[in-house]
Write a protein that holds these residues in place. Structure first.
Motif, PDB file in Angstrom:
ATOM      1  N   VAL A  23     -49.678 -37.636 -15.486  1.00 42.30           N
ATOM      2  CA  VAL A  23     -49.800 -37.795 -14.135  1.00 42.30           C
ATOM      3  C   VAL A  23     -49.919 -39.142 -13.630  1.00 42.30           C
ATOM      4  O   VAL A  23     -49.146 -39.653 -12.741  1.00 42.30           O
ATOM      5  N   LEU A  24     -50.626 -39.945 -14.384  1.00 41.14           N
ATOM      6  CA  LEU A  24     -50.826 -41.453 -13.862  1.00 41.14           C
ATOM      7  C   LEU A  24     -49.501 -41.997 -13.892  1.00 41.14           C
ATOM      8  O   LEU A  24     -48.951 -42.881 -12.965  1.00 41.14           O
ATOM      9  N   GLN A  25     -48.597 -41.953 -14.890  1.00 41.55           N
ATOM     10  CA  GLN A  25     -47.276 -42.496 -15.001  1.00 41.55           C
ATOM     11  C   GLN A  25     -46.315 -41.919 -13.793  1.00 41.55           C
ATOM     12  O   GLN A  25     -45.487 -42.781 -13.214  1.00 41.55           O
ATOM     13  N   VAL A 123     -50.114 -30.365   4.485  1.00 42.37           N
ATOM     14  CA  VAL A 123     -49.371 -30.064   3.126  1.00 42.37           C
ATOM     15  C   VAL A 123     -50.454 -30.076   2.083  1.00 42.37           C
ATOM     16  O   VAL A 123     -51.552 -30.825   2.434  1.00 42.37           O
ATOM     17  N   ASN A 124     -50.547 -29.067   1.428  1.00 43.22           N
ATOM     18  CA  ASN A 124     -51.569 -28.905   0.178  1.00 43.22           C
ATOM     19  C   ASN A 124     -50.969 -29.069  -1.049  1.00 43.22           C
ATOM     20  O   ASN A 124     -49.919 -28.460  -1.428  1.00 43.22           O
ATOM     21  N   PRO A 125     -51.235 -30.183  -1.627  1.00 45.48           N
ATOM     22  CA  PRO A 125     -50.758 -30.614  -3.006  1.00 45.48           C
ATOM     23  C   PRO A 125     -50.883 -29.587  -4.046  1.00 45.48           C
ATOM     24  O   PRO A 125     -50.245 -29.759  -5.171  1.00 45.48           O
ATOM     25  N   GLY A 126     -51.822 -28.548  -3.926  1.00 42.56           N
ATOM     26  CA  GLY A 126     -52.361 -27.699  -5.091  1.00 42.56           C
ATOM     27  C   GLY A 126     -53.157 -28.315  -5.949  1.00 42.56           C
ATOM     28  O   GLY A 126     -53.835 -29.286  -5.482  1.00 42.56           O
ATOM     29  N   SER A 127     -53.265 -28.090  -7.149  1.00 36.69           N
ATOM     30  CA  SER A 127     -54.267 -28.670  -8.084  1.00 36.69           C
ATOM     31  C   SER A 127     -53.246 -29.126  -9.371  1.00 36.69           C
ATOM     32  O   SER A 127     -52.552 -28.307  -9.859  1.00 36.69           O
ATOM     33  N   ILE A 128     -53.566 -30.287  -9.772  1.00 32.56           N
ATOM     34  CA  ILE A 128     -52.788 -30.772 -11.137  1.00 32.56           C
ATOM     35  C   ILE A 128     -53.577 -30.524 -12.201  1.00 32.56           C
ATOM     36  O   ILE A 128     -53.011 -30.228 -13.578  1.00 32.56           O
ATOM     37  N   SER A 129     -54.927 -30.104 -12.106  1.00 37.00           N
ATOM     38  CA  SER A 129     -55.634 -29.656 -13.474  1.00 37.00           C
ATOM     39  C   SER A 129     -56.071 -28.450 -13.499  1.00 37.00           C
ATOM     40  O   SER A 129     -56.571 -28.057 -14.523  1.00 37.00           O
ATOM     41  N   GLN A 130     -56.274 -27.670 -12.406  1.00 41.38           N
ATOM     42  CA  GLN A 130     -56.763 -26.264 -12.178  1.00 41.38           C
ATOM     43  C   GLN A 130     -55.829 -25.511 -11.158  1.00 41.38           C
ATOM     44  O   GLN A 130     -56.475 -24.884 -10.259  1.00 41.38           O
ATOM     45  N   PRO A 131     -54.709 -25.348 -11.676  1.00 40.92           N
ATOM     46  CA  PRO A 131     -53.649 -24.413 -10.800  1.00 40.92           C
ATOM     47  C   PRO A 131     -53.991 -23.013 -10.706  1.00 40.92           C
ATOM     48  O   PRO A 131     -54.479 -22.447 -11.436  1.00 40.92           O
ATOM     49  N   ARG A 132     -53.807 -22.396  -9.237  1.00 36.09           N
ATOM     50  CA  ARG A 132     -54.005 -21.077  -8.996  1.00 36.09           C
ATOM     51  C   ARG A 132     -52.680 -20.304  -8.537  1.00 36.09           C
ATOM     52  O   ARG A 132     -52.988 -19.558  -7.766  1.00 36.09           O
ATOM     53  N   SER A 133     -51.691 -20.768  -8.995  1.00 33.01           N
ATOM     54  CA  SER A 133     -50.297 -20.374  -8.574  1.00 33.01           C
ATOM     55  C   SER A 133     -49.433 -20.417  -9.586  1.00 33.01           C
ATOM     56  O   SER A 133     -49.520 -20.853 -10.548  1.00 33.01           O
ATOM     57  N   ALA A 135     -46.659 -21.768  -9.390  1.00 31.06           N
ATOM     58  CA  ALA A 135     -46.065 -23.336  -9.489  1.00 31.06           C
ATOM     59  C   ALA A 135     -46.541 -23.782 -10.586  1.00 31.06           C
ATOM     60  O   ALA A 135     -46.051 -24.713 -11.049  1.00 31.06           O
ATOM     61  N   GLY A 136     -47.839 -23.550 -11.290  1.00 31.56           N
ATOM     62  CA  GLY A 136     -48.581 -24.336 -12.407  1.00 31.56           C
ATOM     63  C   GLY A 136     -49.173 -25.682 -11.596  1.00 31.56           C
ATOM     64  O   GLY A 136     -49.538 -25.761 -10.476  1.00 31.56           O
ATOM     65  N   PRO A 137     -49.182 -26.567 -12.422  1.00 29.94           N
ATOM     66  CA  PRO A 137     -49.892 -27.966 -11.949  1.00 29.94           C
ATOM     67  C   PRO A 137     -48.947 -28.477 -11.063  1.00 29.94           C
ATOM     68  O   PRO A 137     -47.787 -28.687 -11.297  1.00 29.94           O
ATOM     69  N   THR A 138     -49.570 -28.873  -9.853  1.00 30.86           N
ATOM     70  CA  THR A 138     -48.867 -29.642  -8.730  1.00 30.86           C
ATOM     71  C   THR A 138     -49.243 -30.762  -8.084  1.00 30.86           C
ATOM     72  O   THR A 138     -50.721 -30.779  -8.149  1.00 30.86           O
ATOM     73  N   LEU A 139     -48.535 -31.502  -7.644  1.00 32.57           N
ATOM     74  CA  LEU A 139     -49.018 -32.530  -6.509  1.00 32.57           C
ATOM     75  C   LEU A 139     -48.016 -32.630  -5.584  1.00 32.57           C
ATOM     76  O   LEU A 139     -46.761 -31.834  -5.623  1.00 32.57           O
ATOM     77  N   ALA A 140     -48.115 -33.487  -4.571  1.00 38.16           N
ATOM     78  CA  ALA A 140     -47.094 -33.576  -3.528  1.00 38.16           C
ATOM     79  C   ALA A 140     -46.640 -35.086  -3.494  1.00 38.16           C
ATOM     80  O   ALA A 140     -47.649 -36.045  -3.573  1.00 38.16           O
ATOM     81  N   ARG A 141     -45.419 -35.356  -3.021  1.00 41.70           N
ATOM     82  CA  ARG A 141     -44.792 -36.437  -2.942  1.00 41.70           C
ATOM     83  C   ARG A 141     -44.570 -36.757  -1.089  1.00 41.70           C
ATOM     84  O   ARG A 141     -43.920 -35.617  -0.722  1.00 41.70           O
ATOM     85  N   ILE A 142     -45.048 -37.739  -0.399  1.00 39.59           N
ATOM     86  CA  ILE A 142     -44.844 -37.635   0.826  1.00 39.59           C
ATOM     87  C   ILE A 142     -44.043 -38.856   1.076  1.00 39.59           C
ATOM     88  O   ILE A 142     -44.123 -39.955   0.528  1.00 39.59           O
ATOM     89  N   GLU A 151     -42.649 -33.211  -0.390  1.00 42.92           N
ATOM     90  CA  GLU A 151     -42.137 -32.286  -1.382  1.00 42.92           C
ATOM     91  C   GLU A 151     -43.312 -31.779  -2.428  1.00 42.92           C
ATOM     92  O   GLU A 151     -44.114 -32.804  -2.802  1.00 42.92           O
ATOM     93  N   ILE A 152     -43.302 -30.572  -2.843  1.00 37.30           N
ATOM     94  CA  ILE A 152     -44.288 -30.337  -4.046  1.00 37.30           C
ATOM     95  C   ILE A 152     -43.621 -30.634  -5.319  1.00 37.30           C
ATOM     96  O   ILE A 152     -42.378 -30.092  -5.352  1.00 37.30           O
ATOM     97  N   ILE A 153     -44.234 -31.352  -6.148  1.00 42.97           N
ATOM     98  CA  ILE A 153     -43.826 -31.537  -7.559  1.00 42.97           C
ATOM     99  C   ILE A 153     -44.527 -30.775  -8.694  1.00 42.97           C
ATOM    100  O   ILE A 153     -45.858 -30.833  -8.405  1.00 42.97           O
ATOM    101  N   ALA A 154     -43.828 -30.013  -9.277  1.00 45.82           N
ATOM    102  CA  ALA A 154     -44.551 -29.127 -10.101  1.00 45.82           C
ATOM    103  C   ALA A 154     -44.189 -29.925 -11.494  1.00 45.82           C
ATOM    104  O   ALA A 154     -43.259 -30.427 -12.008  1.00 45.82           O
ATOM    105  N   MET A 155     -45.598 -30.184 -12.209  1.00 46.20           N
ATOM    106  CA  MET A 155     -45.605 -30.925 -13.488  1.00 46.20           C
ATOM    107  C   MET A 155     -45.466 -30.169 -14.674  1.00 46.20           C
ATOM    108  O   MET A 155     -45.889 -28.999 -14.729  1.00 46.20           O
ATOM    109  N   VAL A 156     -44.597 -30.633 -15.777  1.00 53.53           N
ATOM    110  CA  VAL A 156     -44.673 -30.070 -16.880  1.00 53.53           C
ATOM    111  C   VAL A 156     -45.458 -30.901 -17.939  1.00 53.53           C
ATOM    112  O   VAL A 156     -44.988 -32.110 -17.933  1.00 53.53           O
ATOM    113  N   LEU A 157     -46.652 -30.489 -18.128  1.00 54.86           N
ATOM    114  CA  LEU A 157     -47.534 -31.394 -18.781  1.00 54.86           C
ATOM    115  C   LEU A 157     -47.507 -30.812 -20.244  1.00 54.86           C
ATOM    116  O   LEU A 157     -47.265 -29.627 -20.533  1.00 54.86           O
TER     117      LEU A 157
END
Length: 159
Positions: A23-25, A123-133, A135-142, A151-157
């Motif tokens: 995530v930090l990267q 914009v709700n970015p969702g959750s990167i650590s405890q997703p409930r959709s 979409a899986g782990p997500t954050l948003a780029r503004i 845009e919502i970014i779905a992370m493949v962790l």
């Protein structure tokens, strides 16, 4: 007035004390980072501050003494636009039109969403650590310029 150059911000919410590897990267190069509450630990904010300036609000689960320094709502100007940051949109007693908000960032549901109402982008970015959709782990780029888009970014962790 609008941003002369594009401002890139990332929004996270509901990390609950955990930032998964990678995530930090992903956040590197951000001009600004928003955390819409349920942070879970001040260490999360410290890690984010190493990348870019951080704006964060207290969520309903942020009950420890360190969280008392955080507001429940933050309003700021970014690139000539008014941004409102809060945790639980459904519980908010805020007049976004009166504050001339262009962007409202929120969390709480752990479900990503982007919508527009009355000229305001929500914009709700969702959750990167405890997703409930799904979409899986997500954050948003503004993207902030003359207009704001998200845009919502779905992370493949890593497993």
């Amino acid at each position: 007035m609008s941003a002369e150059k594009e401002i890139i911000a990332f929004a996270l919410s509901d990390t609950h004390g955990h930032l998964p590897d990678g995530v930090l990267q992903m956040l590197r190069g951000a001009d600004s980072i928003f955390h819409a509450g349920d942070i879970g630990s001040p260490a999360i904010l410290d890690q984010l501050r190493e990348i870019a300036p951080v704006h964060a609000v207290r969520g309903n689960m942020d009950r420890h003494s360190w969280a008392g320094r955080l507001s429940s709502v933050e309003v700021l100007e970014l690139g000539g636009h008014t941004v409102c940051l809060l945790h639980d949109l459904a519980a908010a007693d805020v007049d976004f039109r009166a504050m001339k908000a262009a962007l409202v960032l929120h969390g709480h549901t752990h479900r990503p969403s982007i919508s527009s109402r009355e000229g305001i982008l929500f914009v709700n970015p969702g959750s990167i650590s405890q997703p409930r959709s799904d979409a899986g782990p997500t954050l948003a780029r503004i993207h902030i310029e003359r207009d704001i888009r998200a845009e919502i970014i779905a992370m493949v962790l890593p497993e």
